[in-house]
Design a protein around this motif. Structure first.
Motif, PDB file in Angstrom:
ATOM      1  N   LEU A  53       0.836  -1.195   0.000  1.00  0.00           N
ATOM      2  CA  LEU A  53       0.000   0.000   0.000  1.00  0.00           C
ATOM      3  C   LEU A  53       0.874   1.250   0.000  1.00  0.00           C
ATOM      4  O   LEU A  53       1.856   1.327   0.731  1.00  0.00           O
ATOM      5  CB  LEU A  53      -0.896   0.038   1.242  1.00  0.00           C
ATOM      6  N   ASP A  54       0.488   2.218  -0.815  1.00  0.00           N
ATOM      7  CA  ASP A  54       1.215   3.482  -0.878  1.00  0.00           C
ATOM      8  C   ASP A  54       0.232   4.603  -0.568  1.00  0.00           C
ATOM      9  O   ASP A  54      -0.523   5.050  -1.436  1.00  0.00           O
ATOM     10  CB  ASP A  54       1.834   3.665  -2.270  1.00  0.00           C
ATOM     11  N   PHE A  55       0.222   5.048   0.684  1.00  0.00           N
ATOM     12  CA  PHE A  55      -0.754   6.054   1.089  1.00  0.00           C
ATOM     13  C   PHE A  55      -0.479   7.416   0.468  1.00  0.00           C
ATOM     14  O   PHE A  55      -1.401   8.236   0.346  1.00  0.00           O
ATOM     15  CB  PHE A  55      -0.806   6.154   2.620  1.00  0.00           C
ATOM     16  N   ARG A  56       0.735   7.674   0.056  1.00  0.00           N
ATOM     17  CA  ARG A  56       1.005   8.936  -0.653  1.00  0.00           C
ATOM     18  C   ARG A  56       0.271   8.933  -1.994  1.00  0.00           C
ATOM     19  O   ARG A  56      -0.340   9.927  -2.380  1.00  0.00           O
ATOM     20  CB  ARG A  56       2.509   9.109  -0.865  1.00  0.00           C
TER      21      ARG A  56
ATOM     22  N   VAL B 182      -6.542  11.851   7.116  1.00  0.00           N
ATOM     23  CA  VAL B 182      -6.108  10.719   7.937  1.00  0.00           C
ATOM     24  C   VAL B 182      -6.808   9.480   7.392  1.00  0.00           C
ATOM     25  O   VAL B 182      -8.036   9.457   7.262  1.00  0.00           O
ATOM     26  CB  VAL B 182      -6.486  10.916   9.417  1.00  0.00           C
ATOM     27  N   PHE B 183      -6.035   8.448   7.074  1.00  0.00           N
ATOM     28  CA  PHE B 183      -6.610   7.233   6.507  1.00  0.00           C
ATOM     29  C   PHE B 183      -6.751   6.146   7.563  1.00  0.00           C
ATOM     30  O   PHE B 183      -5.906   6.011   8.458  1.00  0.00           O
ATOM     31  CB  PHE B 183      -5.744   6.730   5.353  1.00  0.00           C
TER      32      PHE B 183
ATOM     33  N   PHE C  73      -3.304   6.210   9.503  1.00  0.00           N
ATOM     34  CA  PHE C  73      -2.086   6.536   8.754  1.00  0.00           C
ATOM     35  C   PHE C  73      -2.224   7.973   8.256  1.00  0.00           C
ATOM     36  O   PHE C  73      -3.203   8.323   7.592  1.00  0.00           O
ATOM     37  CB  PHE C  73      -1.920   5.579   7.568  1.00  0.00           C
ATOM     38  N   ILE C  74      -1.230   8.808   8.597  1.00  0.00           N
ATOM     39  CA  ILE C  74      -1.237  10.211   8.174  1.00  0.00           C
ATOM     40  C   ILE C  74      -0.020  10.447   7.274  1.00  0.00           C
ATOM     41  O   ILE C  74       1.097  10.650   7.763  1.00  0.00           O
ATOM     42  CB  ILE C  74      -1.181  11.169   9.376  1.00  0.00           C
ATOM     43  N   PRO C  75      -0.196  10.376   5.950  1.00  0.00           N
ATOM     44  CA  PRO C  75       0.964  10.548   5.062  1.00  0.00           C
ATOM     45  C   PRO C  75       1.438  11.998   5.024  1.00  0.00           C
ATOM     46  O   PRO C  75       0.630  12.927   4.979  1.00  0.00           O
ATOM     47  CB  PRO C  75       0.411  10.110   3.696  1.00  0.00           C
TER      48      PRO C  75
END
Length: 312
Positions: free
Chosen positions: A49-52, A79-80, A90-92
């Motif tokens: 997974l790439d949250f960016r 915020v994911f 997760f906060i990118p």
């Protein structure tokens, strides 16, 4: 023959262990013996997974993967969260470049300073100004008096009947006993602690151990970042922290942060430096973990049920 043995070995591993093995950095054994010239083997990252990228896609067209949610109401940045991992956030890119640089500088210069403890304490006792001594090419030596007993001095640190002192390389040549370059100690720095010091035998923090409070700026930052994982109207109060230092190829094994007596507060994890892969599993090692990229400036929160999940 060899293939069947490898398959049997993989089948005996847990799902979490197989994922660790899959994403571990391996080098081509046919490459030169010189590690600097060895080439890393390619790793399949298609399922990471790439949250960016998820954030960029969401900003562009509002789309999200089916198992990912986004929260806007408790934080200034997206915020994911994950549908099958309640309590994980997760906060990118939560930290600016300036804040990252400031924290990296502090983690090398200020955070390892006594009374904060590091992985070196068990052998050398408290070490002052390690970063500065390494820059000056100093050497840490055992300090003895002429009669063989440990020599007393205000600039020496005491540990298990021994005293250690930083000297120049020229001074080190005139001395007997053990010695280690400050630069080597800096390279081998693996953790330092902030705030209240943890007592592993008591599974709790020991307020009787010497300690300084967590720096106010870092404390305020943690309070702000923890908001998505806290009940409405409740403020996070950080009291202790650990700074982990990783070299190229270093890994952690899958684990739970289960030593604290109180699990009601979230873990706030800040990532600085090189990109890495974070694995978030379930409540047993048999649950297949999700792999995700962690980049410098990303923040992970683990609260509630997520605190019971194996991760690395």
């Amino acid at each position: 023959m060899y293939g069947s043995e490898n398959n049997r070995e993989d089948s005996e591993r847990t799902a979490f262990r197989r994922a660790e093995k899959n994403y571990k950095l391996y080098y081509d054994t046919n490459a030169s013996k010189n590690k600097k010239k060895k080439k890393p083997k390619p790793v399949d990252l298609t399922e990471v997974l790439d949250f960016r990228s998820i954030l960029e896609c969401h900003d562009r067209n509002g789309e999200l993967p089916p198992f990912v949610n986004v929260i806007h109401d408790k934080f200034s940045s997206p915020v994911f969260s994950l549908q099958n991992r309640p309590g994980f956030y997760f906060i990118p890119g939560a930290l600016s470049i300036e804040k990252q640089c400031s924290l990296i500088r502090e983690s090398l210069i200020d955070f390892p300073q006594p009374p904060n403890r590091t992985n070196h304490n068990a052998i050398y006792g408290p070490i002052h100004n390690l970063f500065d001594e390494a820059k000056e090419g100093k050497v840490l030596v055992e300090e003895y008096s002429p009669d063989g007993s440990p020599k007393l001095g205000p600039d020496c640190d005491y540990q298990d009947g021994k005293r250690w002192k930083f000297v120049t390389e020229k001074e080190e040549l005139l001395r007997k006993g053990k010695s280690v370059p400050a630069s080597a100690l800096l390279r081998k720095l693996r953790w330092s602690t902030l705030g209240l010091q943890f007592n592993w035998s008591r599974r709790n923090y020991d307020v009787s151990l010497p300690h300084n409070k967590i720096p106010e700026a870092l404390c305020d930052l943690a309070k702000e970042l923890a908001k998505p994982a806290m009940p409405a109207g409740v403020e996070f109060q950080p009291e202790g922290a650990i700074v982990n230092y990783f070299g190229l190829g270093d890994t952690l094994g899958g684990h739970l942060d289960d030593m604290e007596a109180d699990w009601s507060k979230p873990i706030v994890s800040l990532s600085l430096g090189c990109k890495a892969i974070f694995l978030l599993g379930g409540k047993t090692r048999e649950d297949p973990p999700l792999a995700m990229f962690l980049r410098s400036g990303d923040v992970v929160l683990m609260a509630g049920e997520a605190r019971e999940c194996f991760h690395v």
